[in-house]
Structure formats: C-alpha cells, structure tokens
Design a protein around this motif. Structure first.
Motif, PDB file in Angstrom:
ATOM      1  N   HIS A   1      -6.517   4.906   3.838  1.00 28.65           N
ATOM      2  CA  HIS A   1      -7.046   3.644   4.364  1.00 28.65           C
ATOM      3  C   HIS A   1      -6.830   3.613   5.878  1.00 28.65           C
ATOM      4  CE1 HIS A   1      -8.025  -0.561   4.790  1.00 28.65           C
ATOM      5  NE2 HIS A   1      -8.183  -0.710   3.495  1.00 28.65           N
TER       6      HIS A   1
ATOM      7  N   LYS B   1      -6.485   7.656  -1.886  1.00 30.06           N
ATOM      8  CA  LYS B   1      -5.545   6.629  -1.413  1.00 30.06           C
ATOM      9  C   LYS B   1      -5.334   6.724   0.097  1.00 30.06           C
ATOM     10  CE  LYS B   1      -3.052   5.413  -5.600  1.00 30.06           C
ATOM     11  NZ  LYS B   1      -1.726   5.149  -6.202  1.00 30.06           N
TER      12      LYS B   1
ATOM     13  N   TRP C   1      -0.448   4.901  -0.815  1.00 30.35           N
ATOM     14  CA  TRP C   1      -1.536   4.996   0.156  1.00 30.35           C
ATOM     15  C   TRP C   1      -1.017   5.507   1.497  1.00 30.35           C
ATOM     16  CZ3 TRP C   1      -6.790   3.059  -0.287  1.00 30.35           C
ATOM     17  CH2 TRP C   1      -7.122   2.624  -1.575  1.00 30.35           C
TER      18      TRP C   1
ATOM     19  N   LYS D   1       0.827  -1.205   0.000  1.00 29.08           N
ATOM     20  CA  LYS D   1       0.000   0.000   0.000  1.00 29.08           C
ATOM     21  C   LYS D   1       0.867   1.264   0.000  1.00 29.08           C
ATOM     22  CE  LYS D   1      -4.338  -1.205  -0.004  1.00 29.08           C
ATOM     23  NZ  LYS D   1      -5.193  -0.831  -1.150  1.00 29.08           N
TER      24      LYS D   1
END
Length: 291
Positions: free
Chosen positions: A84, A82, A71, A66
């Motif tokens: 999380h 992006k 991210w 990621k």
C-alpha cells in the motif's frame, strides 16, 4: 449499527474524493472486500473511542493495523501482495492522502450523535411499555441474552464473516444459533441472512460447557471464542503500539538514541532535531513492530 452506517458514509466520501483525483479504483461498499470494510469500521470505532484523535493519529492507528496484518509499503495498492502506498509515516504522505484522514475524521464527528438502532429499539419498547394500560399484554421486547438462529441465504455458496470479527463461516442454507447481540448484526443484512427456527435454540444442550447450537457438531461457540481471542490479541497489540508512540513523542534526543540502539540496533544522528529523531524511531516501530 451506528458504526456500520458511519463507516459506509466515510467509505462513500473517500471513494468520491478519490474519483475527484482521477482514481476510479474504489469500489462501492457492497462490492468492497471484507478487509476494506473491516478497516473502515475499525477507523470509526477508533475515533468514537478517542474523540480528540487528530488526522495524524488516525493514520497512525490505520498504519498500525496494516503493519500488524502484514502490509508493507508499495507504490501500488495490492491486496494479494499486501502493499500500500500509504504504509509510511504521516509526514511522508502527499497532501491529498492526508486530506483523506481529515475527511474521515470529520465524517465520524459529523455523524457520531446518530442514534444506535439497538438503543432506539430499546427506547421505543420502553416507551410502549409505559403506555400499556393495566391488565393489557405488553409488546414483546427485543430478544435478550438468549440465542437466535440465523440462516445464511446469500448468493455465494459459502461465506465467512470478517465484517463483524466473528470469523463464523457459513454454507448456503446453514443455520447457526448464536448470542442475540451477534445475531442481530447478521440480520441487518436481509439479502444474506434470515432468522431461523427458534426450535433450534430450545433443542440445544443445556450443559454450559458444551456447544449450544442447532447440531451437536456445530462449532459456532468455538469459532466465536477463537475470533474473540484473536480480536483481543490484535487490540492489545495495537494498544501497545499506540502507547509506545505516545512515549516516543515525549522522549529526549538521548532517550531516543538509546531506545533505537537497544531495540533496533540503529544509530541515530543526534545532530538532527528531536522531531526528526522521533519520526525516525516511529518509522522503526511501523517497519519492525514492537521489540
């Protein structure tokens, strides 16, 4: 094929678990975006290659991919921005998120002994060949190292492959002649691809230094080479991160403090436990990458 099957099952189990928590945002596999499908496949491949990997290492591998893709942590998962909520060290995850890593690992190990479709086909052909009486024609074996023409017939006017990492782009009706092993992967999706005319392969230029595809301006070979280069670079980067984290896990307090200062200009409080310092340095790697 086995990897794809396991990834689909793991995705379905994860979606069901999320639903049990009141989260109905997880799409079905067919509706999932390509980046999400690719992430699940990469996770399956990691566990198959590293059968002793723990749920924590599973998360670290996921997090490394990621971060490498740009991210960052965010309270809400947003593919466009992006962000999380799980982009943080494993120890900081809530219990329900850690449970996902346990479920994912258990799914892979429960299904890892499934026969691969290609291997099963080869075994079946070998068995059939052994039974053919002398003088009788043998059944044809699966296509070898040559090329197979694949035609895109999907509903969308254009499609770019991210699921198998080839990077190949298609417009509806476009044919591409490609290595048989790659073609078979596309042909597993009959709603999107079908086999084209073998004449395209026969008509391809014989020179090894030229693109061997249906049209002279077809860029299949170049796109495949570019995708492989990116995949190799990404895998090398991920391996460097994983190797570095393994080194971090055996470092002493002094070594950790020196590493943090030298590479990230960060002072560590050596009054804390070595486990806390290792977690701090791991967080730096996740946030800033390998320096």
């Amino acid at each position: 094929m086995k990897v794809l099957v396991i990834a689909k099952v793991a995705h379905a189990i994860n979606a069901a678990f999320c639903l049990s928590l009141g989260d109905d945002s997880q799409p079905t596999w067919d509706d999932a975006p390509e980046w999400q499908q690719k992430s699940a496949i990469a996770g399956v491949e990691m566990h198959l290659a590293n059968p002793d990997a723990t749920p924590e290492q599973s998360h670290e591998s996921w997090l490394a991919r990621k971060v490498a893709d740009g991210w960052v942590y965010g309270e809400v998962k947003d593919a466009e921005k992006k962000t999380h909520p799980c982009c943080r060290p494993y120890d900081e995850l809530p219990p329900e998120q850690k449970s996902k890593d346990y479920l994912f690992r258990a799914t892979v190990h429960a299904l890892k002994d499934l026969p691969d479709a290609d291997e099963a086909a080869a075994t079946a052909v070998a068995a059939a060949l052994a039974k053919v009486p002398a003088g009788q024609a043998a059944p044809s074996a699966p296509a070898g190292p040559g090329k197979i023409v694949v035609v895109y017939i999907g509903r969308k006017p254009a499609y770019t492959d991210h699921l198998y990492g080839t990077g190949l782009s298609f417009t509806r009706g476009q044919e591409r002649a490609m290595p048989a092993d790659i073609a078979r992967k596309f042909l597993r999706h009959p709603d999107m691809f079908e086999e084209g005319s073998a004449k395209a392969v026969a008509d391809a230029p014989a020179q090894p230094d030229k693109v061997e595809d249906k049209d002279e301006d077809d860029d299949t070979t170049r796109q495949l080479a570019a995708a492989k280069k990116l995949e190799d670079e990404s895998r090398e980067k991920e391996n460097r991160i994983l190797d570095l984290k393994q080194q971090i896990n055996i470092m002493t307090k002094d070594s950790l403090a020196e590493y943090a200062m030298t590479n990230y200009k960060q002072n560590l409080d050596k009054r804390k436990s070595v486990a806390e310092l290792r977690q701090a340095v791991t967080g730096m790697i996740d946030q800033y990458g390998v320096v």
